[in-house]
Design a protein around this motif. Sequence first.
Motif, PDB file in Angstrom:
ATOM      1  N   VAL A 159       0.936  -1.274  -0.030  1.00 49.53           N
ATOM      2  CA  VAL A 159      -0.005   0.094  -0.058  1.00 49.53           C
ATOM      3  C   VAL A 159       0.885   1.380  -0.070  1.00 49.53           C
ATOM      4  O   VAL A 159       0.766   2.204  -0.700  1.00 49.53           O
ATOM      5  CB  VAL A 159      -0.918  -0.060   1.146  1.00 49.53           C
ATOM      6  CG1 VAL A 159      -0.387   0.147   2.647  1.00 49.53           C
ATOM      7  CG2 VAL A 159      -2.241   0.965   0.956  1.00 49.53           C
ATOM      8  N   ALA A 176       2.824   6.943   6.610  1.00 44.91           N
ATOM      9  CA  ALA A 176       2.410   7.884   5.480  1.00 44.91           C
ATOM     10  C   ALA A 176       2.561   9.380   5.935  1.00 44.91           C
ATOM     11  O   ALA A 176       2.967  10.267   5.098  1.00 44.91           O
ATOM     12  CB  ALA A 176       1.364   7.556   4.637  1.00 44.91           C
ATOM     13  N   LEU A 182      -2.251  -1.911   7.144  1.00 43.97           N
ATOM     14  CA  LEU A 182      -2.619  -0.808   6.351  1.00 43.97           C
ATOM     15  C   LEU A 182      -2.840   0.236   7.350  1.00 43.97           C
ATOM     16  O   LEU A 182      -2.391   1.480   6.876  1.00 43.97           O
ATOM     17  CB  LEU A 182      -3.834  -1.095   5.586  1.00 43.97           C
ATOM     18  CG  LEU A 182      -4.034  -2.065   4.807  1.00 43.97           C
ATOM     19  CD1 LEU A 182      -5.171  -2.195   3.947  1.00 43.97           C
ATOM     20  CD2 LEU A 182      -2.849  -2.011   3.798  1.00 43.97           C
ATOM     21  N   ALA A 183      -3.014   0.214   8.683  1.00 50.62           N
ATOM     22  CA  ALA A 183      -3.079   1.336   9.432  1.00 50.62           C
ATOM     23  C   ALA A 183      -1.748   1.805   9.789  1.00 50.62           C
ATOM     24  O   ALA A 183      -1.634   2.953   9.799  1.00 50.62           O
ATOM     25  CB  ALA A 183      -3.824   0.620  10.727  1.00 50.62           C
ATOM     26  N   ILE A 239      -3.876  -7.715   8.193  1.00 54.48           N
ATOM     27  CA  ILE A 239      -3.994  -6.829   6.811  1.00 54.48           C
ATOM     28  C   ILE A 239      -4.391  -5.316   7.239  1.00 54.48           C
ATOM     29  O   ILE A 239      -3.840  -4.366   7.084  1.00 54.48           O
ATOM     30  CB  ILE A 239      -4.840  -7.464   5.957  1.00 54.48           C
ATOM     31  CG1 ILE A 239      -4.282  -8.447   5.142  1.00 54.48           C
ATOM     32  CG2 ILE A 239      -5.215  -6.303   4.710  1.00 54.48           C
ATOM     33  CD1 ILE A 239      -5.124  -9.250   3.958  1.00 54.48           C
ATOM     34  N   ASN A 256       2.170   1.834  -3.556  1.00 47.92           N
ATOM     35  CA  ASN A 256       1.439   1.988  -4.126  1.00 47.92           C
ATOM     36  C   ASN A 256       0.965   3.546  -4.288  1.00 47.92           C
ATOM     37  O   ASN A 256       0.374   4.236  -5.168  1.00 47.92           O
ATOM     38  CB  ASN A 256      -0.056   1.359  -4.184  1.00 47.92           C
ATOM     39  CG  ASN A 256      -0.047   0.061  -4.766  1.00 47.92           C
ATOM     40  OD1 ASN A 256       0.893  -0.163  -5.562  1.00 47.92           O
ATOM     41  ND2 ASN A 256      -1.065  -0.726  -4.321  1.00 47.92           N
ATOM     42  N   GLN A 257       1.208   4.267  -2.926  1.00 45.81           N
ATOM     43  CA  GLN A 257       1.038   5.626  -2.718  1.00 45.81           C
ATOM     44  C   GLN A 257       2.153   6.287  -3.228  1.00 45.81           C
ATOM     45  O   GLN A 257       2.435   7.649  -3.076  1.00 45.81           O
ATOM     46  CB  GLN A 257       0.784   5.842  -1.357  1.00 45.81           C
ATOM     47  CG  GLN A 257      -0.595   5.420  -0.849  1.00 45.81           C
ATOM     48  CD  GLN A 257      -0.947   5.551   0.709  1.00 45.81           C
ATOM     49  OE1 GLN A 257      -0.404   6.446   1.384  1.00 45.81           O
ATOM     50  NE2 GLN A 257      -1.641   4.713   1.164  1.00 45.81           N
ATOM     51  N   ALA A 297       0.562   1.445   7.926  1.00 44.52           N
ATOM     52  CA  ALA A 297       1.077   2.165   6.722  1.00 44.52           C
ATOM     53  C   ALA A 297       0.487   3.849   6.524  1.00 44.52           C
ATOM     54  O   ALA A 297       1.014   4.683   6.189  1.00 44.52           O
ATOM     55  CB  ALA A 297       0.485   1.327   5.567  1.00 44.52           C
ATOM     56  N   ALA A 298      -0.654   3.867   7.332  1.00 50.46           N
ATOM     57  CA  ALA A 298      -1.283   5.061   7.012  1.00 50.46           C
ATOM     58  C   ALA A 298      -0.640   6.117   8.075  1.00 50.46           C
ATOM     59  O   ALA A 298      -0.576   7.137   7.824  1.00 50.46           O
ATOM     60  CB  ALA A 298      -2.791   5.212   7.578  1.00 50.46           C
TER      61      ALA A 298
END
Lengths: 432, 564
Positions: free
Chosen positions: B162, B471, B464-465, B460, B165-166, B467-468
Amino acid sequence: MNQKAVLVLGGGIAGIQAAIDLANMGTKVYLVERKPSIGGRMAQLDKTFPTNDCAMCILAPKMIECANHENITLLTYSELAELQGESGRFQAKVIRKARFVDEDKCVGCGECAEKCPTKVTDDFNAGLGQRKAIYKYFPQAVPSTYVIDPDHCRLFQGKKCGVCEKICKAKALDYGQKDREIILDVGAVIMATGFDLYDVSPLSEYGWGKSKNVLTAMQFERMICASGPTMGHLKRPSDGKEPKNLAFIQCVGSRDVRHKKYCSAVCCMHATKEAILAHEHYPELSSSIFYMDMRAVGKGFQDYIQRAKTEYAVEYIRARPGRITENEENLNPIIHYEDTNTRELKTREFDMVILAQALTPSETNASVAEKVGVSLDDFGFVSPSQDPLNPFATTRKGVFACGFCQSPMDVPDSVVRASAAASKAAETLASR
Amino acid sequence: MSDALRVGVFVCHCGTNIGGIVNVPQVVEYASTLPCVACAQGNLYTCSEDGLSTIANKIKELRLNRVVVASCTPRTHETLFRKNCERAGLNKYLFEFVNLREHCSWVHMDKPDQATLKAMDLVRMGVAKVSLLQGREDLSTAVLQIALVLGGGISGLSAALVLGNQGYRVELVEKKEELGGLLRFVNRVFPTHQPASELVDPLIDSVLRHPNIRVHLGAELTQMKGFVGNFEATIKENGESRELNAGTIIVAVGAQAHKPKDVFGYGRFENVMTQLDFEGRCGGYDTFDRVVMISCVGARNEERSYCGRFCCIVGLKNAILVKEANPRAHVTILHRDVMAVGKLYEEYYRRALEMGITFVRFDKLRPPKVKGSGRRAEKVQVVDALMGREIELAADLVLLTTPLVPGEDNMALSRMMKIPLGMDGFFLEAHQKLRPVEFPADGIFVAGCARYPAEISESIAQALAAAAKAAVPMARGEVVSDAFVAEVDPALCSACGRCLSVCPFGAVDWSEVGAPGHGKKSVAEVNPAECKGCGLCASSCLSGAIRLPGFTDEQILAMIGTQG
């Protein structure tokens, strides 16, 4: 060109977290909440398991962060009317319901509510207390703007009044305010519509609504909360006396083929927490929890249960009580159950009984889902994602779901999933 | 500052919240008599647009160089008033907040006269302190737009993808020679019964082919330096040492399967195995007629108090697969509670019940006994807790349902990276409720089974959390922190190390400085990018070498000194 903004539907802890994460990444966020304040269900809780942190103390800073964040526009007391377009280019129509109080002028001082002559049953306090016809949703509401409930306000009911307008020094009252419609251009949508409480009155065997000393867990939560209607004092509704022993009945409406077949996921823990808190308030008090399976699967949960047993006089009884009757003299609820260890039918009297009511998707979830264009499962939760690697996807591309609207889950799981949905929304904005 | 001090004092009525108890005009009048106060006035609501522009106008008109607002709490309003000062051209650190509502009017409602006297005291202290404040600039640290992901299981892969992809660069470091983690040993996944490889292989493929992701296999972290924005990691890859730079780190090192020792005939009988051993056979669901599963083996006991979270579901899965492959098989699950939490798993449990899988509850104090002869287990005896008597079940396969346990490198990683471990041996997040994927230190995050057993979708979600969160500083390209951070005077530091041990954020470290006539000496140094200004180091320093601007001894003594 993709829109670089995200619409978040629901201002509970999941929506708040998703909004903050996206806003911190530099994304513009519109946070839509139908109630007059953000905060959601977590704002109603006294403390949180398994750390016994005060819910408001850890939630309020996040609410304030939302309100102060330059990238977040709070749209409270608002509802989605329509969602057009496609992933990357949605157009959302949002109705901002009339508060009859100017959000820019009201400073939340509360003098209007003090003088308002009309008392109304307080939904935020699970029906245990009363608020006025002009009210702030709860003391720490964000925004702190007051709102008039036109269904109960004397003026809106055609009677003479207008006291609030006279008293307001900030000149914030606006009786002529109308619902307003706004259009938002967004690239992605996150649904975080949360949960509601299942109405336990059809489970007549448990006597809720008839027997005064039978409460729901949310009612108990408000009663034991220092900012609640009894200032945190436990009082039997029948006589105001301090209870000495409590019974908690689990799975009331949950794991029940007649009502909700699913497990509501949080009740084993909130019952344990409520029993611990009651004992902390009154060291003489003891509790008995009637359960089917003690589903304490999260981090630190088993230790919490152990502490409840050894330090807080909590007894766990594996049984599904059949009915509750009432002692006519003292109005004590009497629980009838089968002791599964001895296979005997037993009765036991308590001062108060607390029912762990099932939790359901938000009552507006179906209409929101229809407007957003995503499908729901048989229970009304957002249909599980077909992509196991993206558990936040819905049936509409560019729309993600997180939190309790997907499936019953506790606060940490909701917060994790909210951040994760924010990640997927950011990915959508970054693509193309 | 050569300019003479000109302090503006603004006292808020907050409707009647303050004004109804404290005599605000009296406080205002008093404030105007204090040293260096150029103007003092009351406002009905200082936070309203009206109140804010009054302050801004006064700053410009009277060239105020210090501002005191006496109203509510900094928790909700400090940012607002600081920004307002900035808007009017005044450095925001030249502002002082006095809390007259929570600290005075609300707690002294029944004593208005004394509340007014206290309000005057508080304002006087505010003026004394603001006079000693110096203008400062926010601190900015540049952030590399590279994420270091430790661990190549489902969590690490998901986080890497993720972020890739960002548009961020990702360095994915996996200790083993292969990606996929524990899922490589799982046959099918619940509740869809899709082969695990179908799930994880495409993910591995996307990661390996991703232009933004660099994968390091057979690589181990050997050293970690730096802080948010610029971490310097040393890894050993194929025997060679190499350096990796990253702005943020995600710890997704996973966990390991528990291997039981000397219980229930494990190791003695060949047909007693763990669920994971059984899955490693990849099939053979139809070769057993009498299967008995024992739950909570190595969990919820004295040795390991936690619940493995999804072990019950693994048991349900294999029970359903056996029963589907061989409907005549007798499958019995011996359990202490069926942990089928939520919607999907309760449905799964119900499915197992409807298929005729038997569930027998046992008490922790009366565990089942596995009996057999030679290398074969033949039966299981258990006291059925509901019937209160012992039953005997014939068995040609006994499966032990075991939890995941912390990874063997956790302790070493914890020390190397200065990230905490819990009592259970898993990594400890910053806050269990609201910061489940963060560490107290900035820029380092945790996901998946490194934190606590998590099934696939939870792993997952956490990935993703994390990753947020990772980011956020990378998207901004910088980390801006409050200027009120601790400072060490190296000449006074005695290098006792107390500050290093009390700092919850790992912001203090040793630094070598040249000492005249003594060669070099080690002293404590605060990294401003990591310091949160909590003041623990300053108050624990025995040599008085650490000061916290905004809360210096001079300021606090001045506040106290103005007290009658």
